[in-house]
Design a protein around this motif. Sequence first.
Motif, PDB file in Angstrom:
ATOM      1  N   GLY A 161       0.590  -1.213   0.023  1.00 58.32           N
ATOM      2  CA  GLY A 161      -0.106   0.142   0.010  1.00 58.32           C
ATOM      3  C   GLY A 161       1.108   1.216   0.080  1.00 58.32           C
ATOM      4  N   ILE A 162       0.100   2.389   0.367  1.00 58.03           N
ATOM      5  CA  ILE A 162       0.954   3.620   0.179  1.00 58.03           C
ATOM      6  C   ILE A 162       1.139   4.118   1.718  1.00 58.03           C
ATOM      7  N   ASP A 163       2.486   4.642   1.981  1.00 57.81           N
ATOM      8  CA  ASP A 163       2.643   5.114   3.403  1.00 57.81           C
ATOM      9  C   ASP A 163       2.443   6.248   3.330  1.00 57.81           C
ATOM     10  N   ARG A 164       3.085   7.192   2.136  1.00 64.98           N
ATOM     11  CA  ARG A 164       3.376   8.801   2.308  1.00 64.98           C
ATOM     12  C   ARG A 164       3.786   9.391   0.882  1.00 64.98           C
ATOM     13  N   PHE A 165       3.553  10.593   0.663  1.00 68.49           N
ATOM     14  CA  PHE A 165       4.085  11.118  -0.700  1.00 68.49           C
ATOM     15  C   PHE A 165       4.877  12.135  -0.152  1.00 68.49           C
ATOM     16  N   GLU A 166       6.231  12.237  -0.887  1.00 67.07           N
ATOM     17  CA  GLU A 166       6.961  13.412  -0.820  1.00 67.07           C
ATOM     18  C   GLU A 166       6.925  14.363  -1.937  1.00 67.07           C
ATOM     19  N   ALA A 167       7.268  15.509  -1.727  1.00 70.55           N
ATOM     20  CA  ALA A 167       7.228  16.532  -2.588  1.00 70.55           C
ATOM     21  C   ALA A 167       8.708  16.851  -3.297  1.00 70.55           C
ATOM     22  N   GLY A 168       8.705  17.256  -4.315  1.00 71.71           N
ATOM     23  CA  GLY A 168      10.058  17.830  -5.141  1.00 71.71           C
ATOM     24  C   GLY A 168      10.452  19.452  -4.914  1.00 71.71           C
ATOM     25  N   GLU A 169      11.284  19.676  -5.578  1.00 71.70           N
ATOM     26  CA  GLU A 169      11.642  20.976  -5.369  1.00 71.70           C
ATOM     27  C   GLU A 169      10.702  22.066  -5.663  1.00 71.70           C
ATOM     28  N   HIS A 170       9.863  21.898  -6.401  1.00 74.49           N
ATOM     29  CA  HIS A 170       8.588  22.847  -6.900  1.00 74.49           C
ATOM     30  C   HIS A 170       7.284  22.611  -6.117  1.00 74.49           C
ATOM     31  N   GLY A 171       7.277  21.772  -4.984  1.00 72.41           N
ATOM     32  CA  GLY A 171       6.011  21.672  -4.184  1.00 72.41           C
ATOM     33  C   GLY A 171       5.060  20.630  -4.648  1.00 72.41           C
ATOM     34  N   ARG A 172       5.614  20.114  -6.012  1.00 71.99           N
ATOM     35  CA  ARG A 172       4.582  19.053  -6.524  1.00 71.99           C
ATOM     36  C   ARG A 172       4.939  17.595  -5.785  1.00 71.99           C
ATOM     37  N   VAL A 173       4.007  16.763  -6.035  1.00 74.43           N
ATOM     38  CA  VAL A 173       4.330  15.389  -5.642  1.00 74.43           C
ATOM     39  C   VAL A 173       5.662  14.761  -6.592  1.00 74.43           C
ATOM     40  N   ALA A 174       6.643  14.277  -5.862  1.00 80.67           N
ATOM     41  CA  ALA A 174       7.653  13.748  -6.621  1.00 80.67           C
ATOM     42  C   ALA A 174       8.011  12.172  -6.381  1.00 80.67           C
ATOM     43  N   THR A 175       7.455  11.817  -5.147  1.00 80.93           N
ATOM     44  CA  THR A 175       7.908  10.401  -4.856  1.00 80.93           C
ATOM     45  C   THR A 175       6.632   9.585  -4.301  1.00 80.93           C
ATOM     46  N   ALA A 176       6.392   8.503  -4.327  1.00 81.20           N
ATOM     47  CA  ALA A 176       5.416   7.886  -3.484  1.00 81.20           C
ATOM     48  C   ALA A 176       6.129   6.815  -2.745  1.00 81.20           C
ATOM     49  N   VAL A 177       6.011   6.658  -1.539  1.00 81.10           N
ATOM     50  CA  VAL A 177       6.691   5.716  -0.564  1.00 81.10           C
ATOM     51  C   VAL A 177       5.681   4.634  -0.048  1.00 81.10           C
ATOM     52  N   SER A 178       5.870   3.511  -0.382  1.00 83.99           N
ATOM     53  CA  SER A 178       5.024   2.495   0.015  1.00 83.99           C
ATOM     54  C   SER A 178       4.985   1.935   1.371  1.00 83.99           C
ATOM     55  N   THR A 179       4.196   0.936   1.837  1.00 83.04           N
ATOM     56  CA  THR A 179       4.248   0.493   3.029  1.00 83.04           C
ATOM     57  C   THR A 179       5.209  -0.608   3.372  1.00 83.04           C
ATOM     58  N   THR A 180       6.152  -0.850   2.204  1.00 84.03           N
ATOM     59  CA  THR A 180       7.333  -1.768   2.422  1.00 84.03           C
ATOM     60  C   THR A 180       8.538  -0.920   2.623  1.00 84.03           C
ATOM     61  N   GLY A 181       8.351   0.559   2.440  1.00 84.08           N
ATOM     62  CA  GLY A 181       9.497   1.275   2.519  1.00 84.08           C
ATOM     63  C   GLY A 181      10.203   1.758   1.272  1.00 84.08           C
ATOM     64  N   ALA A 182       9.575   1.094  -0.052  1.00 80.22           N
ATOM     65  CA  ALA A 182      10.052   1.267  -1.242  1.00 80.22           C
ATOM     66  C   ALA A 182       9.733   2.748  -1.745  1.00 80.22           C
ATOM     67  N   SER A 183      10.549   3.307  -2.665  1.00 82.41           N
ATOM     68  CA  SER A 183      10.145   4.698  -3.139  1.00 82.41           C
ATOM     69  C   SER A 183      10.204   4.686  -4.556  1.00 82.41           C
ATOM     70  N   TYR A 184       9.013   5.183  -5.017  1.00 81.13           N
ATOM     71  CA  TYR A 184       8.752   5.299  -6.541  1.00 81.13           C
ATOM     72  C   TYR A 184       8.594   6.546  -7.037  1.00 81.13           C
ATOM     73  N   PRO A 185       9.259   6.851  -8.156  1.00 82.44           N
ATOM     74  CA  PRO A 185       9.369   8.408  -8.680  1.00 82.44           C
ATOM     75  C   PRO A 185       7.696   8.492  -9.121  1.00 82.44           C
ATOM     76  N   ALA A 186       7.293   9.728  -8.838  1.00 80.31           N
ATOM     77  CA  ALA A 186       5.908  10.085  -9.388  1.00 80.31           C
ATOM     78  C   ALA A 186       5.658  11.490  -9.594  1.00 80.31           C
TER      79      ALA A 186
END
Length: 418
Positions: A206-231
């Motif tokens: 599942g999804i744990d959290r989203f992280e923003a990039g330098e422009h304040g938009r979503v840049a990364t999705a971090v899953s419940t396993t701790g894996a990170s996916y560019p977004a």
Amino acid sequence: MSIVIIGGGQGGLQSADSLRTEGYTGQITIVADEPGLPYQRPPLSKDYLTPGKEALPLPLRGEAFFNDKNIRIVRGVAATAINRQNRTVSLADGTTLDYEQLVLATGTRNRSLTCAGSQLPGIHSLRTLADAQALHTALPTARNVVVIGAGFIGLEFAAAARAHGCNTTVLEFAPRPMGRALTPVMGDWFAGAHARLGIELKLSEGIDRFEAGEHGRVATAVSTTGASYPADLVVVGIGVLPNDSLALEAGLETGNGILVDANLRTSDPAILAVGDCANFPHPLAGGNIRLESVQNATDQARHVARSIMAVERGQTEANPYTDLPWFWSTQGPYRLQMAGLAHPQDDTLVLGDPETARFSVLCFRDGVLAAVESVNLPADHLAARKLLGGSTRLSRQEAQAEGFTLKSAAKSLLAAPA
């Protein structure tokens, strides 16, 4: 008699249309909270997002329909309250509508994420025309797409994103896609099919959290396993909730939707409910069920019109609503069609070759055909609907006979004497 219909979707429009077909001549008012003409929702996650496709919605009915049928439609205004004692509906613009019969076709709303970063720019839902327009604009320039949820909407969008050339990842907390709706054999097949399209399907994740990039938009999705996916684009498709707050506040019985009887009447006989918001008894479900499909909404709308007209004429209400449920989903090159209600524990039999992406899964319960799932075989689907909608029951033994096909079985059923 005056009739008010709350909801401008499939159920609401069909209710009004069917009332006129059944001979109702009184006033009909539809309250639709979205501006513009009511439109078809299913194409928004499919054809509407096809690369190169012009962003034009498909209207449910043209403007002339409302004039020709003498149906009033109030657009862009929400219903805010129901006064059952006075039989009135209050609208957000301060006006009040009188009714003698009220039809609730309020549909559903998307479930929302509450995890960290879920409100970042670049994170979308997909339900309304405005949602689809935003995604139609964003897809051509998106590179990395993450979809939260491997239900119908999520996978339909994932296939569209892949067709745009996007790197596409789907996070699904359950162990298989579309797990609530499909048999395990069909769900597992679709997991492999999407992988062949180049979609990264991450199951039990599942999804744990989203992280923003330098422009304040979503840049990364971090899953419940701790894996990170560019977004740079995210679509959330984690299911829906019935819009039953109007009914609840009016004192009607609710519970996973608006509770209705076998003729789709609520706990107030002057109020009926149809479509995605209605929780109704059905013999195939062994109790109450709430179905999210165009077929169910339109069939229930026709039933409601017959029931209303029977009461107006002093006749016995229509027979209980027992129409066969059927569904469909288009995911890239795969057309999935379902007839009946499959259960995870059903005994299954595969007809055709899954390797060719043209096959059906027959579901047997207590040795009798209960549902059929088909991929790219519309003839099988139509035959299944005839078989399941008739009084003859097909056994597993019959389906295992050499040379058996659903089409031939349905043809024999229709040819049999009544």
